[in-house]
Design an enzyme around this catalytic site. Structure first.
Site, short mmCIF file in Angstrom:
data_model
loop_
_atom_site.label_atom_id
_atom_site.label_comp_id
_atom_site.label_asym_id
_atom_site.label_seq_id
_atom_site.Cartn_x
_atom_site.Cartn_y
_atom_site.Cartn_z
N ASP A 10 0.87 -1.17 0.00
CA ASP A 10 0.00 0.00 0.00
C ASP A 10 0.91 1.23 0.00
OD1 ASP A 10 -2.41 1.57 0.46
OD2 ASP A 10 -1.67 1.81 2.50
N ASP A 12 -0.05 5.05 0.78
CA ASP A 12 -0.25 6.06 1.81
C ASP A 12 -0.48 5.42 3.17
OD1 ASP A 12 -0.15 8.01 -0.24
OD2 ASP A 12 -2.26 7.62 -0.69
#
Length: 223
Positions: A10, A12
């Site tokens: 991922d 952020d």
């Protein structure tokens, strides 16, 4: 040789500090230890990728070009990734790619010619772990203050930070221990949707294409 073929991160909250709907490359700040962890994977021949939800595009808060500029800055700071997948859809768009759906992970694994079972997804919220589970991949949760307690409790595997997550998967991964692997549920590969229903994929610096509908979803906290 590591039993892990690829690690999909991922963006952020996992690789870089979460700036809501960030369209400004100057605001990109890697989390502590991110570059060292990624360099260790690259040195061991493990492929790396990013699977990121960016619903700000659907909300009109940034453009795909803005997102690519931010991704280029991520690569400037953290080094090159082998694959990027970005979901530009909103939570009500009905796409098949938005996490916790598994489309982006399945697409990225295919692009890397890796079985999802040989891939690990590293993220900071439950949607990342659910997308991994549904794709038939392994998941490691690296909690942040935004991670809900129930997500931490439900996570298949935990690490306090990115370097620890990499040490975990490069050693004897817990899913390869004497108790064997947990049962996996794997969704069928997503079928082609209507034009434009898929994620924006490709390199951080190159052009984008839409091969079917793999995806990245908006951050759950702002879903």
């Amino acid at each position: 040789m590591s039993p892990v073929r690829a690690v999909l991160f991922d963006r952020d909250g996992t690789l870089v500090h979460d700036v809501p709907y960030n369209a400004d490359p100057d605001r990109v700040r890697p989390v502590e230890g991110a570059r060292e962890a990624l360099d260790e994977l690259r040195a061991r021949g493990v492929r790396t990728g990013v699977v990121t939800n960016q619903s700000g595009i659907a909300r009109g808060l940034l453009t795909e070009a803005d997102a690519r500029r931010v991704n280029r800055r991520v690569e400037e700071l953290l080094g090159p990734f082998d694959v990027w997948a970005l979901c530009p859809h909103g939570p009500d768009d009905g796409c098949r790619c938005r996490k916790p759906r598994p489309g982006m992970i399945l697409w990225a694994a295919g692009r890397l010619r890796a079985d999802p079972a040989d891939c690990v997804v590293v993220g900071d919220i439950g949607a990342d772990m659910e997308a991994a589970r549904r794709a038939g991949a392994h998941g490691i949760l690296v909690p942040t203050p935004e991670t809900r307690p129930e997500e931490t409790t439900a996570a298949p595997h935990l690490a306090p930070d990115l370097p620890a997550a990499v040490r975990l998967l490069l050693g004897t991964p817990p899913w390869d221990g004497p108790t064997g692997s947990p049962s996996r549920h794997q969704d069928p590969p997503p079928r082609p949707g209507p034009p434009g229903s898929g994620p924006v994929v490709g390199s951080a610096t190159g052009g984008a294409d839409r091969p079917y509908d793999a995806g990245r979803s908006p951050r759950r906290r702002r879903a």
